[in-house]
Motif scaffolding. Structure first.
Motif, mmCIF file in Angstrom:
data_model
loop_
_atom_site.group_PDB
_atom_site.id
_atom_site.type_symbol
_atom_site.label_atom_id
_atom_site.label_comp_id
_atom_site.label_asym_id
_atom_site.label_seq_id
_atom_site.Cartn_x
_atom_site.Cartn_y
_atom_site.Cartn_z
ATOM 1 N N ALA A 69 -1.650 -8.740 -17.732
ATOM 2 C CA ALA A 69 -1.116 -9.360 -16.874
ATOM 3 C C ALA A 69 -0.186 -8.769 -15.891
ATOM 4 O O ALA A 69 -0.227 -9.031 -14.564
ATOM 5 C CB ALA A 69 0.259 -10.344 -17.531
ATOM 6 N N PHE A 70 0.539 -7.485 -15.963
ATOM 7 C CA PHE A 70 1.049 -6.558 -15.282
ATOM 8 C C PHE A 70 0.043 -5.918 -14.241
ATOM 9 O O PHE A 70 0.353 -5.954 -12.915
ATOM 10 C CB PHE A 70 1.785 -5.567 -15.940
ATOM 11 C CG PHE A 70 3.236 -5.930 -16.216
ATOM 12 C CD1 PHE A 70 4.250 -5.898 -15.182
ATOM 13 C CD2 PHE A 70 3.417 -6.616 -17.557
ATOM 14 C CE1 PHE A 70 5.566 -6.375 -15.907
ATOM 15 C CE2 PHE A 70 5.006 -6.871 -17.692
ATOM 16 C CZ PHE A 70 5.618 -6.992 -16.899
ATOM 17 N N THR A 71 -1.219 -5.790 -14.882
ATOM 18 C CA THR A 71 -2.282 -4.910 -14.089
ATOM 19 C C THR A 71 -2.745 -6.242 -13.041
ATOM 20 O O THR A 71 -2.829 -5.797 -11.539
ATOM 21 C CB THR A 71 -3.505 -4.461 -14.693
ATOM 22 O OG1 THR A 71 -3.094 -3.698 -15.795
ATOM 23 C CG2 THR A 71 -4.483 -4.004 -13.960
ATOM 24 N N ALA A 72 -2.928 -7.500 -13.524
ATOM 25 C CA ALA A 72 -3.093 -8.613 -12.356
ATOM 26 C C ALA A 72 -2.055 -8.728 -11.274
ATOM 27 O O ALA A 72 -2.473 -8.768 -10.166
ATOM 28 C CB ALA A 72 -3.499 -9.509 -13.113
ATOM 29 N N TRP A 73 -0.817 -8.603 -11.703
ATOM 30 C CA TRP A 73 0.109 -8.775 -10.792
ATOM 31 C C TRP A 73 0.149 -7.680 -9.790
ATOM 32 O O TRP A 73 0.260 -7.897 -8.373
ATOM 33 C CB TRP A 73 1.558 -8.873 -11.307
ATOM 34 C CG TRP A 73 2.822 -8.814 -10.311
ATOM 35 C CD1 TRP A 73 3.467 -7.836 -9.939
ATOM 36 C CD2 TRP A 73 3.062 -10.174 -9.887
ATOM 37 N NE1 TRP A 73 4.378 -8.437 -9.103
ATOM 38 C CE2 TRP A 73 4.119 -9.861 -8.984
ATOM 39 C CE3 TRP A 73 2.741 -11.399 -9.810
ATOM 40 C CZ2 TRP A 73 4.918 -10.743 -8.381
ATOM 41 C CZ3 TRP A 73 3.339 -12.329 -9.228
ATOM 42 C CH2 TRP A 73 4.499 -12.135 -8.413
ATOM 43 N N PHE A 74 -0.054 -6.420 -10.268
ATOM 44 C CA PHE A 74 -0.303 -5.210 -9.366
ATOM 45 C C PHE A 74 -1.380 -5.322 -8.255
ATOM 46 O O PHE A 74 -1.118 -5.116 -7.106
ATOM 47 C CB PHE A 74 -0.587 -3.846 -10.287
ATOM 48 C CG PHE A 74 -0.541 -2.742 -9.324
ATOM 49 C CD1 PHE A 74 0.606 -2.243 -8.804
ATOM 50 C CD2 PHE A 74 -1.932 -2.162 -9.152
ATOM 51 C CE1 PHE A 74 0.517 -1.009 -7.916
ATOM 52 C CE2 PHE A 74 -2.011 -1.016 -8.342
ATOM 53 C CZ PHE A 74 -0.997 -0.635 -7.657
ATOM 54 N N VAL A 75 -2.478 -5.798 -8.831
ATOM 55 C CA VAL A 75 -3.397 -5.934 -7.967
ATOM 56 C C VAL A 75 -3.419 -6.917 -6.956
ATOM 57 O O VAL A 75 -3.915 -7.162 -5.698
ATOM 58 C CB VAL A 75 -5.034 -6.211 -8.742
ATOM 59 C CG1 VAL A 75 -5.989 -6.900 -8.012
ATOM 60 C CG2 VAL A 75 -5.488 -5.083 -9.917
ATOM 61 N N LEU A 76 -2.848 -8.304 -7.269
ATOM 62 C CA LEU A 76 -2.508 -8.902 -6.356
ATOM 63 C C LEU A 76 -1.318 -8.635 -5.546
ATOM 64 O O LEU A 76 -1.668 -8.903 -4.100
ATOM 65 C CB LEU A 76 -1.901 -10.454 -7.252
ATOM 66 C CG LEU A 76 -1.447 -11.725 -6.221
ATOM 67 C CD1 LEU A 76 -2.795 -12.229 -5.690
ATOM 68 C CD2 LEU A 76 -0.708 -12.549 -7.263
ATOM 69 N N ALA A 77 -0.359 -8.117 -5.761
ATOM 70 C CA ALA A 77 0.398 -7.388 -4.742
ATOM 71 C C ALA A 77 -0.265 -6.544 -3.694
ATOM 72 O O ALA A 77 -0.037 -6.429 -2.685
ATOM 73 C CB ALA A 77 1.642 -6.900 -5.516
ATOM 74 N N LEU A 78 -1.102 -5.681 -4.252
ATOM 75 C CA LEU A 78 -1.913 -4.615 -3.440
ATOM 76 C C LEU A 78 -2.745 -5.425 -2.659
ATOM 77 O O LEU A 78 -2.953 -5.002 -1.591
ATOM 78 C CB LEU A 78 -2.728 -3.711 -4.348
ATOM 79 C CG LEU A 78 -3.280 -2.487 -3.633
ATOM 80 C CD1 LEU A 78 -2.501 -1.851 -2.858
ATOM 81 C CD2 LEU A 78 -4.198 -1.754 -4.488
ATOM 82 N N ALA A 79 -3.361 -6.376 -3.126
ATOM 83 C CA ALA A 79 -4.226 -7.251 -2.232
ATOM 84 C C ALA A 79 -3.673 -7.943 -1.076
ATOM 85 O O ALA A 79 -3.810 -8.077 0.236
ATOM 86 C CB ALA A 79 -5.068 -8.354 -2.826
ATOM 87 N N ILE A 81 -0.436 -7.088 0.038
ATOM 88 C CA ILE A 81 -0.217 -6.007 1.181
ATOM 89 C C ILE A 81 -1.268 -5.540 2.192
ATOM 90 O O ILE A 81 -0.879 -5.164 3.043
ATOM 91 C CB ILE A 81 0.690 -4.972 0.382
ATOM 92 C CG1 ILE A 81 1.944 -5.618 -0.403
ATOM 93 C CG2 ILE A 81 0.912 -3.824 0.965
ATOM 94 C CD1 ILE A 81 2.624 -4.624 -1.329
ATOM 95 N N ARG A 82 -2.156 -5.153 1.292
ATOM 96 C CA ARG A 82 -3.340 -4.735 2.182
ATOM 97 C C ARG A 82 -4.022 -5.695 3.228
ATOM 98 O O ARG A 82 -4.375 -5.391 4.277
ATOM 99 C CB ARG A 82 -4.644 -4.286 1.309
ATOM 100 C CG ARG A 82 -4.229 -3.264 0.297
ATOM 101 C CD ARG A 82 -4.759 -1.798 0.724
ATOM 102 N NE ARG A 82 -6.021 -1.841 1.227
ATOM 103 C CZ ARG A 82 -6.487 -0.805 2.083
ATOM 104 N NH1 ARG A 82 -6.007 0.387 1.879
ATOM 105 N NH2 ARG A 82 -7.845 -0.868 2.476
ATOM 106 N N SER A 83 -3.846 -6.961 3.011
ATOM 107 C CA SER A 83 -4.240 -8.027 3.941
ATOM 108 C C SER A 83 -3.323 -8.160 5.039
ATOM 109 O O SER A 83 -3.815 -8.442 6.189
ATOM 110 C CB SER A 83 -4.482 -9.332 3.184
ATOM 111 O OG SER A 83 -3.267 -9.826 2.786
ATOM 112 N N GLY A 84 -1.990 -7.756 4.728
ATOM 113 C CA GLY A 84 -1.136 -7.733 5.897
ATOM 114 C C GLY A 84 -1.203 -6.259 6.524
ATOM 115 O O GLY A 84 -2.224 -6.075 7.077
ATOM 116 N N SER A 85 -0.322 -5.689 6.757
ATOM 117 C CA SER A 85 -0.103 -4.321 7.518
ATOM 118 C C SER A 85 -0.245 -2.985 6.707
ATOM 119 O O SER A 85 -0.158 -1.980 7.367
ATOM 120 C CB SER A 85 0.899 -4.286 8.640
ATOM 121 O OG SER A 85 2.191 -4.472 7.614
ATOM 122 N N GLY A 86 -0.362 -3.185 5.483
ATOM 123 C CA GLY A 86 -0.074 -2.042 4.544
ATOM 124 C C GLY A 86 -1.522 -1.150 4.432
ATOM 125 O O GLY A 86 -2.558 -1.839 4.157
#
Length: 106
Positions: A69-79, A81-86
Motif C-alpha cells: 500500500a505504501f509502495t503504491a502510494w509512492f508510485v502514484l505520487a511519483l506519477a 509529480i512527474r506528469s506535472g513539472s517534476g
C-alpha cells in the motif's frame, strides 16, 4: 436591495479585506501542512518499525499488504509529480515527502 447596491458602488474595501483574510488563512494552512525531508525520514522509520511489529504478530501476509500500500502510494505520487513539472531526483524527493511526510506530526 439598498444594502447590496451600496456594496457594489463602494470603494471595494470589503472585497480587499476579504481577499487579505483568505490569503492569510491559506498561508496559515500551508504552513501547518508543510513537511520536509527529516519528517519524511521519521515517517519512513516509523513505518519500518510498524512493519516489523506487524510481521512479528501476524506474519508476512499483512506486512506485504501494508508495504504494498505504501509502495503504491509512492508510485502514484511519483506519477502525479512527474506528469506535472517534476523531473529527476526532485520528483522522487517530492514523492518521498508526499508519502512519508506525515512523520512531521508524530
Amino acid at each position: 436591495m439598498e444594502h447590496s447596491s451600496e456594496r457594489e458602488n463602494g470603494d471595494g474595501s470589503d472585497s480587499e479585506a476579504y481577499t487579505r483574510d483568505i490569503r492569510a488563512e491559506r498561508q496559515s494552512v500551508r504552513e501547518a501542512l508543510r513537511s520536509d525531508l527529516p519528517a519524511a525520514h521519521l515517517g519512513l522509520g516509523v513505518m519500518v518499525i510498524a512493519l516489523v511489529v506487524v510481521a512479528s504478530f501476524v506474519g508476512a501476509r499483512w506486512t506485504l499488504i501494508v508495504a504494498g500500500a505504501f509502495t503504491a502510494w509512492f508510485v502514484l505520487a511519483l506519477a502525479v509529480i512527474r506528469s506535472g513539472s517534476g523531473r529527476g531526483w526532485d520528483a522522487v524527493r517530492r514523492a518521498y515527502i508526499a508519502t512519508f511526510g506525515w512523520g512531521n506530526w508524530i
